[in-house]
Design a protein around this motif. Sequence first.
Motif, PDB file in Angstrom:
ATOM      1  N   VAL A 201       0.849  -1.192   0.000  1.00 18.65           N
ATOM      2  CA  VAL A 201       0.000   0.000   0.000  1.00 18.65           C
ATOM      3  C   VAL A 201       0.886   1.244   0.000  1.00 18.65           C
ATOM      4  O   VAL A 201       2.064   1.182   0.363  1.00 18.65           O
ATOM      5  CB  VAL A 201      -0.952   0.073   1.223  1.00 18.65           C
ATOM      6  CG1 VAL A 201      -1.863  -1.132   1.284  1.00 18.65           C
ATOM      7  CG2 VAL A 201      -0.180   0.239   2.517  1.00 18.65           C
ATOM      8  N   ALA A 232      -5.829   2.304  -7.410  1.00 19.30           N
ATOM      9  CA  ALA A 232      -5.396   3.583  -6.850  1.00 19.30           C
ATOM     10  C   ALA A 232      -6.447   4.648  -7.076  1.00 19.30           C
ATOM     11  O   ALA A 232      -7.357   4.469  -7.881  1.00 19.30           O
ATOM     12  CB  ALA A 232      -4.081   4.014  -7.494  1.00 19.30           C
ATOM     13  N   ARG A 245      -3.912   7.334  -2.976  1.00 17.15           N
ATOM     14  CA  ARG A 245      -3.767   6.061  -2.268  1.00 17.15           C
ATOM     15  C   ARG A 245      -3.625   4.928  -3.260  1.00 17.15           C
ATOM     16  O   ARG A 245      -4.195   4.961  -4.348  1.00 17.15           O
ATOM     17  CB  ARG A 245      -4.963   5.789  -1.371  1.00 17.15           C
ATOM     18  CG  ARG A 245      -4.811   6.398   0.001  1.00 17.15           C
ATOM     19  CD  ARG A 245      -5.653   5.668   1.022  1.00 17.15           C
ATOM     20  NE  ARG A 245      -6.038   6.555   2.107  1.00 17.15           N
ATOM     21  CZ  ARG A 245      -5.202   6.969   3.065  1.00 17.15           C
ATOM     22  NH1 ARG A 245      -3.952   6.582   3.078  1.00 17.15           N
ATOM     23  NH2 ARG A 245      -5.637   7.777   4.014  1.00 17.15           N
ATOM     24  N   TYR A 246      -2.892   3.926  -2.838  1.00 12.93           N
ATOM     25  CA  TYR A 246      -2.614   2.777  -3.685  1.00 12.93           C
ATOM     26  C   TYR A 246      -2.697   1.512  -2.859  1.00 12.93           C
ATOM     27  O   TYR A 246      -2.325   1.503  -1.679  1.00 12.93           O
ATOM     28  CB  TYR A 246      -1.193   2.916  -4.240  1.00 12.93           C
ATOM     29  CG  TYR A 246      -0.642   1.669  -4.928  1.00 12.93           C
ATOM     30  CD1 TYR A 246      -0.836   1.460  -6.290  1.00 12.93           C
ATOM     31  CD2 TYR A 246       0.069   0.709  -4.200  1.00 12.93           C
ATOM     32  CE1 TYR A 246      -0.338   0.321  -6.912  1.00 12.93           C
ATOM     33  CE2 TYR A 246       0.567  -0.434  -4.816  1.00 12.93           C
ATOM     34  CZ  TYR A 246       0.363  -0.627  -6.176  1.00 12.93           C
ATOM     35  OH  TYR A 246       0.858  -1.748  -6.791  1.00 12.93           O
ATOM     36  N   ARG A 247      -3.196   0.446  -3.489  1.00 11.30           N
ATOM     37  CA  ARG A 247      -2.948  -0.883  -2.951  1.00 11.30           C
ATOM     38  C   ARG A 247      -2.713  -1.801  -4.143  1.00 11.30           C
ATOM     39  O   ARG A 247      -3.359  -1.670  -5.181  1.00 11.30           O
ATOM     40  CB  ARG A 247      -4.083  -1.387  -2.050  1.00 11.30           C
ATOM     41  CG  ARG A 247      -5.387  -1.644  -2.744  1.00 11.30           C
ATOM     42  CD  ARG A 247      -6.432  -2.221  -1.789  1.00 11.30           C
ATOM     43  NE  ARG A 247      -7.651  -2.495  -2.524  1.00 11.30           N
ATOM     44  CZ  ARG A 247      -8.807  -2.850  -1.964  1.00 11.30           C
ATOM     45  NH1 ARG A 247      -8.910  -2.953  -0.655  1.00 11.30           N
ATOM     46  NH2 ARG A 247      -9.862  -3.098  -2.702  1.00 11.30           N
TER      47      ARG A 247
END
Lengths: 281, 226
Positions: A201, A232, A245-247
């Motif tokens: 993340v 994202a 945000r990213y995962r």
Amino acid sequence: MIALPQNSSWQGRLELVYENKGGSTQILRAFNQAPLKVQRPFYPEGKHICHTVSLHTAGGIVGGDRLIQSLQLNPKSRVLITTAAAAKIYGSNGKQGQQIITARVEDRAFLEWMPQSMIVFNGAIYRQEMRVELADHAGFFGWEILRFGRSARGEKFIRGEWRSHLEIWRNNKLLWCDRQWLPGCEETYTHPHSLGGYPVVGHLIWFGDLEIEKAIVSVNQLWTNNQRQGEAGVTQMQGNGLLCRYRGTSVTEVKNWFIQTWQFYRQSDFGEKAIAPRVWL
Amino acid sequence: MSDRQLLHLLQLSNPMLPVGAYSYSEGLEYLVEQKIIGDREQLYSWLEQELRYGSIRTETAVMVRAYQSKRQEAREKEELIYWNEWFSAVRETKELRQQSWQMGQSLLKLLVSLEPDLAAIAKDIGNPCNYPIAFGIGAANWQIDIEATAIGYLQSWTTNLIGAGVKLIPLGQTTAQHILQDISAPLLMAKTKILTLTDEELGSCGWGLTIASMAHETQYTRLFRS
């Protein structure tokens, strides 16, 4: 060389004060206590931006460790801080490891906080608190990239607890308060509500001199322009802040997107071409 | 709890409360489009995760703090302003923040209309006012029991999202009632946990909700405002 703690746990400190001296950003005061250290500052982009690389000489954080960093950027100084290597948070003996970071950014000073990724081992118990105080025309660009579990060897983060609190203040007004919490268990690891099975993340925040709507479109495009593995998004925080945000599965994927966003930020806020620190390569 | 307090609680947590809750899906519209949520079990499971680890815990905990602040006359104003600003900063995305502000402002206005004595505190808080803040003020003003208030808050949130699921997935009305009945155990567990959370423990596991809500902000066709 690997340093060893005096007792069973580390109480590391790093305090840095920067100032602008005739257009050059210099370290006015530096204090460090093992296992935290800084390398000699360097200036790949010219004297106005001080690149600082901090390092953890003991290899990683264990339960009971407490690391405290404090940064002060005097007016008109510009600083890029990164780390020499990925940080490691080891599985815990039951005690919590802590990292507390405070940054005070004065008028027309700009801080770029871009540490390399952090690997949170299964069973780690960790809490991080970061507080950034911005003066009127100060700017902050920062990110954090995490890998939960040593996923390359099939490890999942299903025991332990990770917390990361981040606060951004401007003139004593709280603009952004991020209260991230991941209790390690099978369901938070796999459920789409939490990690969704993704071990990596990241988040990025940008408080600067930006036209927020346009910047959101551009940063979104930097993401969608390429074929992507992860998920994202981008949104707006209070006070014209931009949040990503990213995962996903890849530190490289999120790091590349964040570096592109950083280059866009430099172009947009300063009209400059950014030169990445060599330690990232 | 007296009959009168029970009536006030039912009024506050009723879907008819004119705050526009029905126009928000809190990311469900995107999740349904992406086929992450497509049936009764998946909707139930999402709500259950929210109650266990998600941002509704923090939101309800802020409602509890507003309630307690309202009953502490000496520091009422400072505390309500503090938690209101804190919650504006903690909301994950622009859409979710605007949802809370719009619903909160509507509820505060309604409360002042019903209870003119609240005008002074409403003025102190000003605009924006977050929904959990307004809800906590209303419940404290009517002296509704705090545990019951927390249940009411969680129940109205759950009902609203099940309602969104009924339209989006779609699901039948009876199925919706089954979800509402099944969710009661995790809802009551969440209530008990929320009432014991310290300020330092406030936090949530929010990647799924945040990324869905961010994506919803640019979703092509939208029925819902979040």
